[in-house]
Design an enzyme around this catalytic site. Structure first.
Site, short mmCIF file in Angstrom:
data_model
loop_
_atom_site.label_atom_id
_atom_site.label_comp_id
_atom_site.label_asym_id
_atom_site.label_seq_id
_atom_site.Cartn_x
_atom_site.Cartn_y
_atom_site.Cartn_z
N MET A 1 1.19 -0.96 -13.59
CA MET A 1 0.45 -1.02 -14.85
C MET A 1 -0.20 0.33 -15.12
O MET A 1 -1.19 0.43 -15.86
CB MET A 1 -0.59 -2.14 -14.80
CG MET A 1 0.08 -3.52 -14.66
SD MET A 1 -0.92 -4.88 -15.24
CE MET A 1 -2.34 -4.76 -14.18
N GLY A 2 0.34 1.39 -14.52
CA GLY A 2 -0.17 2.74 -14.77
C GLY A 2 -1.47 3.00 -14.03
O GLY A 2 -1.80 2.31 -13.06
N ALA A 3 -2.23 4.03 -14.51
CA ALA A 3 -3.41 4.52 -13.80
C ALA A 3 -3.02 4.78 -12.34
O ALA A 3 -3.64 4.26 -11.40
CB ALA A 3 -4.59 3.56 -13.92
N HIS B 1 0.66 4.07 -5.48
CA HIS B 1 1.88 3.91 -6.29
C HIS B 1 2.93 4.95 -5.89
O HIS B 1 4.13 4.64 -5.84
CB HIS B 1 1.55 4.12 -7.78
CG HIS B 1 0.65 3.08 -8.38
ND1 HIS B 1 -0.61 3.35 -8.80
CD2 HIS B 1 0.87 1.76 -8.64
CE1 HIS B 1 -1.17 2.26 -9.30
NE2 HIS B 1 -0.29 1.28 -9.21
N GLN C 1 -0.96 -11.32 -18.14
CA GLN C 1 -1.46 -11.65 -16.81
C GLN C 1 -2.98 -11.49 -16.69
O GLN C 1 -3.54 -11.65 -15.62
CB GLN C 1 -0.75 -10.82 -15.74
CG GLN C 1 -1.09 -9.34 -15.70
CD GLN C 1 -0.20 -8.59 -14.72
OE1 GLN C 1 0.98 -8.38 -14.97
NE2 GLN C 1 -0.75 -8.20 -13.58
N ASP D 1 -1.50 -6.40 -3.00
CA ASP D 1 -1.42 -7.61 -3.82
C ASP D 1 -0.59 -8.65 -3.06
O ASP D 1 0.54 -8.98 -3.45
CB ASP D 1 -0.80 -7.28 -5.18
CG ASP D 1 -1.68 -6.35 -5.99
OD1 ASP D 1 -2.82 -6.74 -6.27
OD2 ASP D 1 -1.26 -5.23 -6.27
N MET E 1 -6.67 1.78 -2.11
CA MET E 1 -6.48 2.44 -3.41
C MET E 1 -6.15 1.39 -4.46
O MET E 1 -5.37 0.48 -4.22
CB MET E 1 -5.37 3.47 -3.31
CG MET E 1 -5.81 4.66 -2.50
SD MET E 1 -4.75 6.06 -2.77
CE MET E 1 -5.49 7.19 -1.59
N SER F 1 -6.16 1.00 -9.07
CA SER F 1 -6.44 1.60 -10.37
C SER F 1 -7.86 1.25 -10.81
O SER F 1 -8.50 2.01 -11.54
CB SER F 1 -5.44 1.09 -11.41
OG SER F 1 -4.13 1.29 -10.92
O1 PAF Z 1 0.83 -5.15 -9.56
C1 PAF Z 1 0.85 -4.82 -10.76
O2 PAF Z 1 0.49 -3.69 -11.11
C2 PAF Z 1 1.31 -5.82 -11.80
O3 PAF Z 1 0.90 -7.10 -11.49
C3 PAF Z 1 2.83 -5.76 -12.05
C4 PAF Z 1 3.61 -6.17 -10.83
C5 PAF Z 1 3.23 -4.35 -12.48
C6 PAF Z 1 3.20 -6.73 -13.19
O4 PAF Z 1 2.54 -6.40 -14.37
#
Ligand code: PAF
Length: 280
Positions: free
Chosen positions: A30-32, A37, A61, A150, A184, A186
């Site tokens: 989701m960036g940031a 990442h 979500q 996650d 870490m 976002s």
């Molecule tokens: O983990 C995330 O950043 C989000 O839940 C994902 C997997 C990109 C889905 O939007």
């Protein structure tokens, strides 16, 4: 590095790669972006010819509109980081591109919905399941990369791949931490200086609980100790602190063999909700 904002242009690019027998790895984000990442991009580069990173703050979500509005959006910095990391392509669609219409399909992950993130964020995994399925169908990767931070999302995606027969291998990468132990995320950029200084207590309490359980202390005593540690720091509002079996993510009263247990935590620090876990 190519940047795509439309499904059609990304598909055209990927069709060309497939014609050339290239393998494709997907890193959904989701960036940031942060070093965590980038560790997923590095892992994907090792296994694939082409690495696609999606950058999309997925509205479906978020069950809290304020959390969605405040989610950090730093696309230019993300693009530079991905370019420097050697990512092949970024997919950064608009909300309208991903959801030309509001999806009517609903995903329910059974027992996974009833614990921890599922219980605290109703509808969250429906949104994750839908967007991840869409990304899998758009990119058609051989491998998809997710972070262990996650942990419940990893279980949901594993279930999704199995139930919907996606021909995709799920690769789980370890949580990357700051030098003081903070996982870490976002969301860490939303912490003020005082909150940032307090945040590493999450990992201290997690590891303290892990050591106590490994030393033979009872699960309920350790959970009570952890809750009282959070209670001593007024800035924290604890959402949950659970000792679980990794197989079904349900709470356990006594620990199983090494590697089959996890401790998961979610806590608010001011307005920011942080999660973390350790497997032991
Ligand atoms: O983990 C995330 O950043 C989000 O839940 C994902 C997997 C990109 C889905 O939007």
């Amino acid at each position: 590095m190519e940047v795509f904002t439309s499904v059609q242009s990304l598909r055209q690019f990927l069709d060309q790669q497939v014609l050339q027998q290239k393998t494709i790895g997907l890193v959904p984000t989701m960036g940031a972006l942060h070093t965590g990442h980038i560790s997923l991009i590095e892992a994907a580069k090792k296994d694939n010819d082409i690495v696609v990173c999606s950058v999309f703050v997925n509205p479906t979500q978020f069950n809290n509109p304020e959390d969605l509005a405040k989610y950090p959006r730093t696309f230019e910095a993300d693009r530079v980081m991905l370019e420097n990391a050697g990512c092949s392509a970024v997919f950064a669609p608009s909300v309208e591109e991903m959801y030309p219409e509001q999806p009517v399909v609903k995903m329910n992950f059974g027992a996974l919905e009833t614990v921890m993130e599922g219980a605290s964020r109703p509808g969250h995994f429906n949104g994750v399941g839908i967007v991840v399925s869409k990304l899998f169908n758009i990119v058609k990767p051989q491998y998809a990369y997710f972070g262990q931070k996650d942990l419940q999302q990893v279980s949901v995606v594993r279930q999704l791949i199995s139930d919907l027969s996606f021909d995709i291998e799920l690769i789980i990468c370890p949580t990357v931490r700051e030098s003081d132990g903070l996982a870490m995320s976002s969301r860490n950029t939303r912490l003020n200086a005082d909150e940032r200084a307090i945040a590493p207590h999450i990992y201290r309490i997690l590891t303290g609980a892990g050591e106590a359980l490994n030393a033979g202390k009872k699960v309920n005593e350790v959970v009570n100790w952890a809750k009282s540690e959070f209670g001593k720091i007024k800035e924290f509002t604890l959402d949950y602190f659970e000792v679980i079996y990794l197989g079904d993510l349900l709470p356990i009263e006594s620990i199983g063999p090494a590697g089959s247990n996890a401790i998961c935590v979610a806590a608010f620090l001011g307005p920011v909700r942080l999660i973390d876990n350790i497997i032991f």
